[in-house]
Motif scaffolding. Structure first.
Motif, PDB file in Angstrom:
ATOM      1  N   UNK A 187       0.838  -1.335   0.086  1.00 43.38           N
ATOM      2  CA  UNK A 187      -0.002   0.046  -0.077  1.00 43.38           C
ATOM      3  C   UNK A 187       0.891   1.145  -0.116  1.00 43.38           C
ATOM      4  N   UNK A 188       2.009   1.252   0.754  1.00 43.43           N
ATOM      5  CA  UNK A 188       2.695   2.409   0.905  1.00 43.43           C
ATOM      6  C   UNK A 188       3.705   2.462  -0.378  1.00 43.43           C
ATOM      7  N   UNK A 189       4.300   1.590  -0.809  1.00 42.17           N
ATOM      8  CA  UNK A 189       5.303   1.372  -1.932  1.00 42.17           C
ATOM      9  C   UNK A 189       4.092   2.014  -3.083  1.00 42.17           C
ATOM     10  N   UNK A 190       2.982   1.466  -3.136  1.00 39.02           N
ATOM     11  CA  UNK A 190       2.108   1.849  -4.222  1.00 39.02           C
ATOM     12  C   UNK A 190       1.624   3.629  -4.106  1.00 39.02           C
ATOM     13  N   UNK A 191       1.643   4.056  -2.957  1.00 36.08           N
ATOM     14  CA  UNK A 191       1.386   5.172  -2.732  1.00 36.08           C
ATOM     15  C   UNK A 191       2.366   6.226  -3.139  1.00 36.08           C
ATOM     16  N   UNK A 202      -0.116   0.651 -12.623  1.00 31.11           N
ATOM     17  CA  UNK A 202       1.216   0.168 -12.937  1.00 31.11           C
ATOM     18  C   UNK A 202       2.246   0.195 -11.650  1.00 31.11           C
ATOM     19  N   UNK A 203       1.905   0.870 -10.659  1.00 32.02           N
ATOM     20  CA  UNK A 203       2.616   0.999  -9.337  1.00 32.02           C
ATOM     21  C   UNK A 203       2.232  -0.250  -8.635  1.00 32.02           C
ATOM     22  N   UNK A 204       0.942  -0.754  -8.375  1.00 29.30           N
ATOM     23  CA  UNK A 204       0.664  -2.041  -7.832  1.00 29.30           C
ATOM     24  C   UNK A 204       1.202  -3.212  -8.524  1.00 29.30           C
ATOM     25  N   UNK A 205       1.116  -3.154  -9.723  1.00 30.35           N
ATOM     26  CA  UNK A 205       2.038  -4.367 -10.435  1.00 30.35           C
ATOM     27  C   UNK A 205       3.350  -4.566 -10.298  1.00 30.35           C
TER      28      UNK A 205
END
Length: 279
Positions: A187-191, A202-205
């Motif tokens: 969640x934090x990496x995606x944010x 794309x961020x989630x993948x």
């Protein structure tokens, strides 16, 4: 064999659903062999019927007559009430599996007052896709064939580890609660990726694939996680800078505290809901 047994879930929450999904999709259990019972949530029962084609009934209308394996999947605070209601109808052929956090096999054995096999099972919600890591510990009256059945059921939703009752609290802290830690990390990496210009999908993948790849490296390598970390950390490089930030902000300590807190909560639940010591 498991596929010839009738399985009843007492409780119809997310863990029960994850196991139901795994049993049907990964173990070939026929939906008509699975029943889920809850107290009052009619909408939830309809949802499970429509999604999995299983039987779902009110707990008040539930019968043990056609059941071989009983899986307790209610909230821990409901354990004693549910067991007292089941007790008069328990039969010699029944096997009881419990996924109740913090509730020990001696506690269940004492309430039911019968020499039935009770096996504590701690999967996680990755059982939905057949990727759980499930810990199982055997109660006083469990025979080898009972443990084999519990393992067969658990392998249908992922990998299995046989552990002692005393080890179940820390297992809960790591494996039972662990998926949420990784979701929180992702969640934090995606944010932060979105804040820096990547679109969210794309961020989630990217983040999920990175975690997936690192997990496979750990599972397929003879190196420890610490050794793998050192191998990918060049002095003064980007990875070193990221790890320094984790250390400076208490990343490692936070992970340890999460596991310890969850394990301690498991112990607390046992103290709140039962008085039987774990041997």
């Amino acid at each position: 064999m498991l596929k010839y047994r009738n399985i009843s879930f007492i409780g119809a929450g997310s863990m029960a659903e994850a196991m139901i999904s795994g049993l049907i999709n990964n173990a070939g259990i026929l939906p008509e062999r699975i029943t889920a019972a809850n107290h009052s949530n009619v909408e939830r029962r309809s949802e499970l019927i429509n999604k999995y084609d299983i039987q779902a009934v009110s707990f008040n209308d539930f019968s043990l007559n056609n059941t071989d394996v009983i899986i307790l999947a209610v909230k821990p605070k409901q354990a004693e009430e549910v067991l007292q209601q089941l007790k008069p109808n328990l039969q010699d052929h029944h096997i009881i599996l419990s996924v109740l956090a913090g509730i020990s096999t001696p506690f269940i054995e004492e309430i039911i007052g019968k020499s039935l096999p009770v096996i504590r099972v701690m999967p996680n919600t990755s059982s939905m896709i057949g990727e759980s890591i499930t810990g199982i510990s055997a109660g006083k009256y469990v025979k080898n064939e009972d443990l084999d059945l519990a393992q067969e059921l658990s392998k249908a939703i992922g990998k299995v580890k046989i552990i002692s009752e005393k080890q179940m609290d820390v297992f809960t802290g790591i494996a039972g609660s662990g998926p949420a830690y990784f979701y929180y990390l992702l969640e934090h990496m995606e944010d932060v990726a979105v804040e820096n210009g990547l679109d969210r999908e794309m961020a989630r993948d990217i983040a999920a694939q990175t975690l997936y790849g690192a997990s496979k490296m750990v599972m397929q390598s003879d190196d420890s996680p610490a050794e793998l970390r050192k191998k990918v950390t060049s002095p003064n490089g980007t990875t070193a800078a990221g790890l320094d930030a984790l250390d400076e902000n208490g990343g490692g300590k936070a992970i340890e505290a999460a596991v310890e807190n969850a394990a301690e909560r498991s112990k607390t639940l046992r103290k709140e809901f039962e008085k039987v010591p774990v041997l």
